[in-house]
Design a protein around this motif. Structure first.
Motif, PDB file in Angstrom:
ATOM      1  N   ARG A  35      -5.784  28.296  33.465  1.00  0.00           N
ATOM      2  CA  ARG A  35      -5.832  29.772  32.906  1.00  0.00           C
ATOM      3  C   ARG A  35      -4.706  30.191  32.060  1.00  0.00           C
ATOM      4  NH1 ARG A  35      -8.189  34.499  36.208  1.00  0.00           N
ATOM      5  NH2 ARG A  35     -10.049  33.321  35.635  1.00  0.00           N
ATOM      6  N   ASP A  36      -3.582  29.779  32.471  1.00  0.00           N
ATOM      7  CA  ASP A  36      -2.256  30.370  31.988  1.00  0.00           C
ATOM      8  C   ASP A  36      -1.382  29.491  31.064  1.00  0.00           C
ATOM      9  OD1 ASP A  36      -3.124  32.940  33.075  1.00  0.00           O
ATOM     10  OD2 ASP A  36      -2.335  32.223  35.201  1.00  0.00           O
ATOM     11  N   TYR A  37      -2.012  28.207  30.876  1.00  0.00           N
ATOM     12  CA  TYR A  37      -1.101  27.416  29.896  1.00  0.00           C
ATOM     13  C   TYR A  37       0.019  26.599  30.584  1.00  0.00           C
ATOM     14  CZ  TYR A  37      -3.598  30.837  26.856  1.00  0.00           C
ATOM     15  OH  TYR A  37      -4.552  31.557  26.447  1.00  0.00           O
ATOM     16  N   ASN A  38      -0.367  26.621  32.164  1.00  0.00           N
ATOM     17  CA  ASN A  38       0.780  25.921  32.391  1.00  0.00           C
ATOM     18  C   ASN A  38       0.548  24.566  32.828  1.00  0.00           C
ATOM     19  OD1 ASN A  38       2.455  28.423  33.146  1.00  0.00           O
ATOM     20  ND2 ASN A  38       0.914  29.050  34.534  1.00  0.00           N
ATOM     21  N   PHE A  39      -0.628  24.089  32.858  1.00  0.00           N
ATOM     22  CA  PHE A  39      -0.967  22.763  33.210  1.00  0.00           C
ATOM     23  C   PHE A  39      -1.960  22.109  31.942  1.00  0.00           C
ATOM     24  CE2 PHE A  39      -0.139  24.315  37.164  1.00  0.00           C
ATOM     25  CZ  PHE A  39       0.312  23.305  38.213  1.00  0.00           C
ATOM     26  N   ASP A  40      -1.833  20.977  31.706  1.00  0.00           N
ATOM     27  CA  ASP A  40      -2.828  20.232  30.862  1.00  0.00           C
ATOM     28  C   ASP A  40      -3.512  19.234  31.521  1.00  0.00           C
ATOM     29  OD1 ASP A  40      -4.142  19.515  28.721  1.00  0.00           O
ATOM     30  OD2 ASP A  40      -2.159  18.433  27.483  1.00  0.00           O
ATOM     31  N   LEU A  41      -4.806  19.370  31.859  1.00  0.00           N
ATOM     32  CA  LEU A  41      -5.654  18.278  32.404  1.00  0.00           C
ATOM     33  C   LEU A  41      -5.913  17.074  31.505  1.00  0.00           C
ATOM     34  CD1 LEU A  41      -7.279  17.288  34.906  1.00  0.00           C
ATOM     35  CD2 LEU A  41      -9.349  18.421  33.766  1.00  0.00           C
ATOM     36  N   VAL A  42      -5.082  15.864  31.738  1.00  0.00           N
ATOM     37  CA  VAL A  42      -5.005  14.791  30.970  1.00  0.00           C
ATOM     38  C   VAL A  42      -5.662  13.518  31.563  1.00  0.00           C
ATOM     39  CG1 VAL A  42      -2.918  15.557  29.743  1.00  0.00           C
ATOM     40  CG2 VAL A  42      -2.704  13.969  31.680  1.00  0.00           C
ATOM     41  N   ALA A  43      -5.974  13.643  32.855  1.00  0.00           N
ATOM     42  CA  ALA A  43      -6.542  12.474  33.601  1.00  0.00           C
ATOM     43  C   ALA A  43      -7.255  12.823  34.759  1.00  0.00           C
ATOM     44  CB  ALA A  43      -5.397  11.408  33.705  1.00  0.00           C
ATOM     45  N   GLY A  44      -7.979  11.776  35.259  1.00  0.00           N
ATOM     46  CA  GLY A  44      -8.741  12.105  36.649  1.00  0.00           C
ATOM     47  C   GLY A  44      -9.561  11.021  37.192  1.00  0.00           C
ATOM     48  N   ALA A  45      -9.470  10.968  38.622  1.00  0.00           N
ATOM     49  CA  ALA A  45     -10.415  10.175  39.196  1.00  0.00           C
ATOM     50  C   ALA A  45     -11.636  11.045  39.891  1.00  0.00           C
ATOM     51  CB  ALA A  45      -9.931   9.139  40.128  1.00  0.00           C
ATOM     52  N   PHE A  46     -12.323  11.370  39.143  1.00  0.00           N
ATOM     53  CA  PHE A  46     -13.266  12.589  39.523  1.00  0.00           C
ATOM     54  C   PHE A  46     -14.236  12.243  40.464  1.00  0.00           C
ATOM     55  CE2 PHE A  46     -11.710  13.419  35.132  1.00  0.00           C
ATOM     56  CZ  PHE A  46     -11.030  14.674  35.386  1.00  0.00           C
ATOM     57  N   ASP A  47     -14.752  11.056  40.600  1.00  0.00           N
ATOM     58  CA  ASP A  47     -16.081  10.831  41.398  1.00  0.00           C
ATOM     59  C   ASP A  47     -15.926   9.400  41.952  1.00  0.00           C
ATOM     60  OD1 ASP A  47     -18.742  10.094  42.140  1.00  0.00           O
ATOM     61  OD2 ASP A  47     -19.128  12.083  41.112  1.00  0.00           O
ATOM     62  N   ILE A  48     -16.471   9.180  43.197  1.00  0.00           N
ATOM     63  CA  ILE A  48     -16.461   7.851  43.905  1.00  0.00           C
ATOM     64  C   ILE A  48     -17.405   7.072  42.964  1.00  0.00           C
ATOM     65  CG2 ILE A  48     -18.599   8.456  45.324  1.00  0.00           C
ATOM     66  CD1 ILE A  48     -16.799   6.794  47.542  1.00  0.00           C
ATOM     67  N   ASP A  49     -18.273   7.468  42.301  1.00  0.00           N
ATOM     68  CA  ASP A  49     -19.106   6.548  41.119  1.00  0.00           C
ATOM     69  C   ASP A  49     -18.265   6.446  39.564  1.00  0.00           C
ATOM     70  OD1 ASP A  49     -20.865   5.942  38.958  1.00  0.00           O
ATOM     71  OD2 ASP A  49     -22.635   6.350  40.273  1.00  0.00           O
ATOM     72  N   PRO A  50     -17.729   5.509  39.298  1.00  0.00           N
ATOM     73  CA  PRO A  50     -16.714   5.412  38.086  1.00  0.00           C
ATOM     74  C   PRO A  50     -17.689   6.035  36.872  1.00  0.00           C
ATOM     75  CG  PRO A  50     -16.608   3.421  39.383  1.00  0.00           C
ATOM     76  CD  PRO A  50     -17.773   4.141  40.074  1.00  0.00           C
ATOM     77  N   VAL A  51     -18.806   5.551  36.731  1.00  0.00           N
ATOM     78  CA  VAL A  51     -19.718   5.850  35.535  1.00  0.00           C
ATOM     79  C   VAL A  51     -19.807   7.355  35.526  1.00  0.00           C
ATOM     80  CG1 VAL A  51     -21.874   5.803  34.300  1.00  0.00           C
ATOM     81  CG2 VAL A  51     -20.856   3.792  35.449  1.00  0.00           C
ATOM     82  N   ARG A  52     -20.278   7.883  36.698  1.00  0.00           N
ATOM     83  CA  ARG A  52     -20.300   9.367  36.755  1.00  0.00           C
ATOM     84  C   ARG A  52     -19.124  10.112  36.661  1.00  0.00           C
ATOM     85  NH1 ARG A  52     -23.530  10.380  42.057  1.00  0.00           N
ATOM     86  NH2 ARG A  52     -21.363  10.233  43.099  1.00  0.00           N
ATOM     87  N   GLY A  53     -18.070   9.435  37.028  1.00  0.00           N
ATOM     88  CA  GLY A  53     -16.829  10.158  37.054  1.00  0.00           C
ATOM     89  C   GLY A  53     -16.338  10.186  35.525  1.00  0.00           C
ATOM     90  N   GLN A  54     -16.519   9.041  34.766  1.00  0.00           N
ATOM     91  CA  GLN A  54     -16.233   9.014  33.282  1.00  0.00           C
ATOM     92  C   GLN A  54     -17.317   9.970  32.529  1.00  0.00           C
ATOM     93  OE1 GLN A  54     -16.604   5.302  30.779  1.00  0.00           O
ATOM     94  NE2 GLN A  54     -14.283   5.602  31.078  1.00  0.00           N
ATOM     95  N   GLU A  55     -18.341  10.130  32.990  1.00  0.00           N
ATOM     96  CA  GLU A  55     -19.265  10.854  32.208  1.00  0.00           C
ATOM     97  C   GLU A  55     -18.839  12.476  32.286  1.00  0.00           C
ATOM     98  OE1 GLU A  55     -23.075  10.168  33.513  1.00  0.00           O
ATOM     99  OE2 GLU A  55     -23.457   8.284  32.344  1.00  0.00           O
ATOM    100  N   PHE A  56     -18.152  12.675  33.717  1.00  0.00           N
ATOM    101  CA  PHE A  56     -17.872  14.211  33.847  1.00  0.00           C
ATOM    102  C   PHE A  56     -16.580  14.365  33.275  1.00  0.00           C
ATOM    103  CE2 PHE A  56     -15.669  17.438  36.476  1.00  0.00           C
ATOM    104  CZ  PHE A  56     -16.589  18.429  36.606  1.00  0.00           C
ATOM    105  N   GLY A  57     -15.758  13.558  33.256  1.00  0.00           N
ATOM    106  CA  GLY A  57     -14.169  13.526  32.396  1.00  0.00           C
ATOM    107  C   GLY A  57     -14.696  13.822  31.015  1.00  0.00           C
ATOM    108  N   ALA A  58     -15.597  13.274  30.496  1.00  0.00           N
ATOM    109  CA  ALA A  58     -15.717  13.305  29.123  1.00  0.00           C
ATOM    110  C   ALA A  58     -16.181  14.947  28.720  1.00  0.00           C
ATOM    111  CB  ALA A  58     -16.966  12.255  28.726  1.00  0.00           C
ATOM    112  N   SER A  59     -16.794  15.390  29.665  1.00  0.00           N
ATOM    113  CA  SER A  59     -17.488  16.656  29.531  1.00  0.00           C
ATOM    114  C   SER A  59     -16.256  17.830  29.787  1.00  0.00           C
ATOM    115  CB  SER A  59     -18.608  17.281  30.579  1.00  0.00           C
ATOM    116  OG  SER A  59     -17.816  17.503  31.941  1.00  0.00           O
TER     117      SER A  59
END
Length: 387
Positions: A35-59
C-alpha cells in the motif's frame, strides 16, 4: 497523520511463501505491504503446486522466472541475484513456519511470519537466538496491534491514568466454527489436525491475538503463573480444543482472564480487551476499532475516537484519513508493515530502532503461553508456574 508517503529510501525487495490463490490471509499481507510503497513484490513460492503457483504469480505481475516451486529453491536462486529479495513473508500452515523461518534467517533474509511462530518454546527460542546471531528483523503477524487506539491505550496506561493495574479481561470468541465446518473446508481442516496445527487450536489461533494486545498495552506486566481449562465441544476436534478459559496471575498482583473460542454461537467476532486499574478502565473492541472506551469511576463513560486532538501524538501518527471515516484491518496491517520496512532499513544502516513492534520475542511469548496453557489443561486445569 500519515498520507501514504514511502517510509524508506528504497522499497524493500520482498517475496512471499504461501498466500496463493484463494488465500484470504495472503491477500491481506499483499494489500498491506504494497500500500505505502515500502515493499516491492518481486518473487514468490506461492503454492505447493508449482504450476498453480506460477499462474498465480503471473496474476500479480511477478516475473515467471521468479515464481518458484518451493521456498528452498527461491532462497538459493534469489541469493545469486544482485537484485535478490531482502525480506520474505510466511503465510503457510502452522507446521511449516519453523523450518521456513529458520531457512529464511539463515539465508540472510528479514522475516514476517504468521503466528504461531512455531510449535514449541524450544523452537521459538532457537529462532530468537538465530535472529540475534544474524542481526535480521523478524516480525510476527499480530495485525490487530496496528490499530491506533491500541497505541492510545498503551500511552494512557504508561502515564498512570488508570492507576495501578488490577484486572486484564480478554477474549477472542467467535461462533463461526460451532459445528464441524472443517469437514467441508480445507482452510479449516488443517487447523484441527495436531500434526499441522500444533498442540492447540483456538489457544494458538485466536487466543494469542488478545494476549499480544495485552503485551503491547502493558509491556512491563509479566505472567507469574496460569491455569487453563479447555474443551472440544465438537468431538472430532479432540485432542485439540475449540474452547478454553485461561486465568493468569501477574507479577504485580493483577489477574488476567482470556477466553479463546470458536463455538460462541451467534458471535460475529468477539475480540476485545479491557484493562482495569484502581482509578479507571479502558476497553477496545475489534468490531469497533476506531474507538476506545475510557471509564473513570464516578464520571460518565468517555468514548475516545481515532484522529482527535485529545489523543496522544503517538496514537494519531498512523491515522490515514480524518476522524469519522472508518479505518480497518488493512490499515492496521499496513501500519505494521510500515514498521517492518523501517526496522529493516534502520538495521541495514546500523541505526537504532526507536519504536515497538511484534518481534521475535513476542512470538516466543505466544508459543510459550500456548505450551503452558496446554500443560495446565492436561493436568486438570492445574496452576503452573510460568518461568
Amino acid at each position: 497523520m500519515y498520507y501514504g508517503e514511502k517510509r524508506v529510501e528504497n522499497p524493500i525487495r520482498w517475496a512471499m511463501v504461501g498466500g496463493g490463490k484463494g488465500s484470504q490471509i495472503g491477500y491481506i499481507h499483499r494489500s498491506s505491504a504494497l500500500r505505502d510503497y515500502n515493499f516491492d513484490l518481486v518473487a514468490g513460492a506461492f503454492d505447493i503446486d508449482p504450476v498453480r503457483g506460477q499462474e498465480f504469480g503471473a496474476s500479480l505481475n511477478v516475473a515467471p522466472e521468479r515464481c518458484y516451486s518451493d521456498y528452498k529453491t527461491m532462497f538459493a536462486a534469489e541469493a545469486e541475484r544482485e537484485d535478490g529479495i531482502q525480506a520474505v513473508s510466511i503465510a503457510t500452515p502452522n507446521f511449516t513456519h519453523f523450518e521456513i523461518a529458520k531457512a529464511a534467517l539463515q539465508a540472510g533474509l528479514h522475516v514476517y511470519c504468521e503466528k504461531p511462530m512455531c510449535f514449541s518454546t524450544a523452537e521459538a527460542e532457537e529462532l530468537e537466538a538465530l535472529v540475534k546471531q544474524t542481526g535480521k528483523i523478524m516480525f510476527v503477524s499480530y495485525g490487530y496491534a496496528g490499530h491506533q487506539m491500541i497505541e492510545q491505550a498503551r500511552q494512557m496506561i504508561a502515564k498512570g491514568e488508570l492507576g495501578k493495574i488490577r484486572i486484564v479481561n480478554m477474549q477472542f470468541a467467535h461462533g463461526f466454527h460451532n459445528v464441524a465446518v472443517e469437514k467441508n473446508a480445507a482452510s479449516t481442516a488443517w487447523r484441527v489436525d495436531p500434526k499441522k496445527a500444533g498442540p492447540s487450536y483456538v489457544l494458538g489461533d485466536v487466543g494469542t491475538h488478545p494476549l499480544f494486545l495485552s503485551e503491547a498495552m502493558l509491556p512491563d506486566l509479566k505472567i507469574k503463573r496460569l491455569m487453563c481449562s479447555k474443551q472440544a465441544f465438537v468431538e472430532s476436534r479432540k485432542p485439540l480444543e475449540d474452547n478454553a478459559m485461561t486465568i493468569m496471575e501477574y507479577d504485580n498482583g493483577a489477574v488476567g482472564y482470556l477466553w479463546s473460542s470458536c463455538v460462541n454461537a451467534g458471535a460475529m467476532f468477539g475480540h476485545k480487551i479491557r484493562v482495569v486499574g484502581e482509578l479507571a478502565s479502558v476497553e477496545w473492541n475489534a468490531e469497533f476499532p476506531n474507538q476506545l472506551l475510557y471509564e473513570v469511576q464516578g464520571e460518565p463513560q468517555h468514548v475516545l475516537h481515532r484522529d482527535m486532538g485529545y489523543l496522544t501524538p503517538q496514537a494519531v501518527a498512523d491515522d490515514r484519513i480524518g476522524a469519522g471515516h472508518p479505518e480497518g484491518l488493512f490499515e492496521a496491517w499496513s501500519n505494521l508493515y510500515g514498521r517492518f520496512a523501517m526496522a529493516i532499513e534502520k538495521t541495514e544502516k546500523g541505526e537504532t530502532i526507536d519504536f515497538w513492534y511484534p518481534g521475535v520475542h513476542a512470538g516466543v511469548l505466544g508459543v510459550k503461553w500456548v505450551d503452558k496453557c496446554v500443560e495446565s489443561a492436561e493436568q486438570g486445569a492445574a496452576w503452573v508456574d510460568y518461568e
